[in-house]
Scaffold this motif. Sequence first.
Motif, mmCIF file in Angstrom:
data_model
loop_
_atom_site.group_PDB
_atom_site.id
_atom_site.type_symbol
_atom_site.label_atom_id
_atom_site.label_comp_id
_atom_site.label_asym_id
_atom_site.label_seq_id
_atom_site.Cartn_x
_atom_site.Cartn_y
_atom_site.Cartn_z
ATOM 1 N N HIS A 1 -113.782 -2.684 14.443
ATOM 2 C CA HIS A 1 -113.995 -4.139 14.488
ATOM 3 C C HIS A 1 -115.383 -4.487 15.007
ATOM 4 C CE1 HIS A 1 -109.805 -5.287 13.557
ATOM 5 N NE2 HIS A 1 -109.562 -4.081 14.046
ATOM 6 N N HIS A 2 -116.014 -3.542 15.683
ATOM 7 C CA HIS A 2 -117.386 -3.737 16.161
ATOM 8 C C HIS A 2 -118.390 -3.075 15.230
ATOM 9 C CE1 HIS A 2 -116.244 -5.583 20.023
ATOM 10 N NE2 HIS A 2 -115.148 -4.869 19.853
ATOM 11 N N HIS B 1 -109.341 2.499 18.697
ATOM 12 C CA HIS B 1 -108.752 1.818 17.535
ATOM 13 C C HIS B 1 -109.364 0.440 17.285
ATOM 14 C CE1 HIS B 1 -106.280 0.114 20.803
ATOM 15 N NE2 HIS B 1 -106.174 -0.936 20.008
ATOM 16 N N ARG B 2 -110.231 -0.022 18.220
ATOM 17 C CA ARG B 2 -110.915 -1.301 18.013
ATOM 18 C C ARG B 2 -112.387 -1.119 17.627
ATOM 19 N NH1 ARG B 2 -108.608 -5.843 17.021
ATOM 20 N NH2 ARG B 2 -110.494 -6.860 17.783
ATOM 21 N N THR B 3 -112.859 0.120 17.624
ATOM 22 C CA THR B 3 -114.298 0.320 17.397
ATOM 23 C C THR B 3 -114.732 -0.169 16.013
ATOM 24 O OG1 THR B 3 -113.796 2.606 16.807
ATOM 25 C CG2 THR B 3 -114.645 2.234 19.030
ATOM 26 N N VAL C 1 -114.174 -0.736 24.960
ATOM 27 C CA VAL C 1 -113.522 -0.919 23.658
ATOM 28 C C VAL C 1 -112.750 0.351 23.293
ATOM 29 C CG1 VAL C 1 -113.903 -1.353 21.193
ATOM 30 C CG2 VAL C 1 -115.295 -2.551 22.898
ATOM 31 N N VAL D 1 -111.876 -4.240 8.005
ATOM 32 C CA VAL D 1 -112.078 -4.976 9.256
ATOM 33 C C VAL D 1 -113.263 -5.925 9.192
ATOM 34 C CG1 VAL D 1 -111.016 -3.229 10.708
ATOM 35 C CG2 VAL D 1 -113.478 -3.127 10.254
#
Length: 235
Positions: free
Chosen positions: A80-81, A76-78, A73, A108
């Motif tokens: 979202h988790h 910049h997507r962390t 991941v 997010v």
Amino acid sequence: NGAEPLLRVRDLNGWYGESHVLHGVSLDLNEGETITLVGRNGAGKTTTLRAIMNLLPRREGEIRIAGTDMMKVPVHRTAHHGIGYVPEERGIFASLSVSENLMLPPRVAEGGMSVEEIFELFPNLAERRNSPGTKLSGGEQQMLAIARILRTGVKIILLDEPTEGLAPVIIQRIGDVLIELKKKGMTLLLVEQNFRFARKVADRFYLMEDGHILESFPTAELDAKIDRLHEVVGV
Ligand code: ATP
């Protein structure tokens, strides 16, 4: 029942170029829990946070959030988790006002706080809402950096030395805020050299040296461990 921790790190190795800095770091962070990573300067605490966020040039090992493999991941997507990071340098935008800084991060997840909720939690930021980042005190900048993460709705926050360089009265306020966040169910991983501060918020400690975790113990054992801690941490 062996429930999966919210954040599970196993045998994490990290490098800066040729320099092998993290040597098999493992830690568990349960939902709603606060853990504090302690160790002397250069032990690898910041690098551990950066590795979890995928901000290192090279890392190996296992990182899971609620069972999801985080190794692929991108940073910049962390969010979202469900994970956010407040770096030591805070990273707020100096030319933007407090309100503008708060408007920047995307929401997010469900449960991201509104600007009004944030101003309730940080009344002094509300007073300074039109001030540019450059005009804020160190404590206000730290609070803004935390506040900005709360907008996103992440459930896990990594905080790198939030009290560093701040006056005792401000440290106290930041402690109150973190305790409030715990009450809201937030899960926190704190890097902190101030044990008196850390013991008020942490459920467990992890002691780190030379890129290794030496041991982990609950806050109830802090007094019994304090001489060893001072010896390893050097403060
Ligand atoms: P501090 O409180 O000083 O930040 P720390 O425990 O957080 O201490 P790290 O910053 O994680 O320690 O540093 C771990 C090791 O990695 C140190 O030996 C440091 O010199 C090295 N290091 C840190 N950042 C870099 C970098 N950008 N490039 C190369 N080496 C680095």
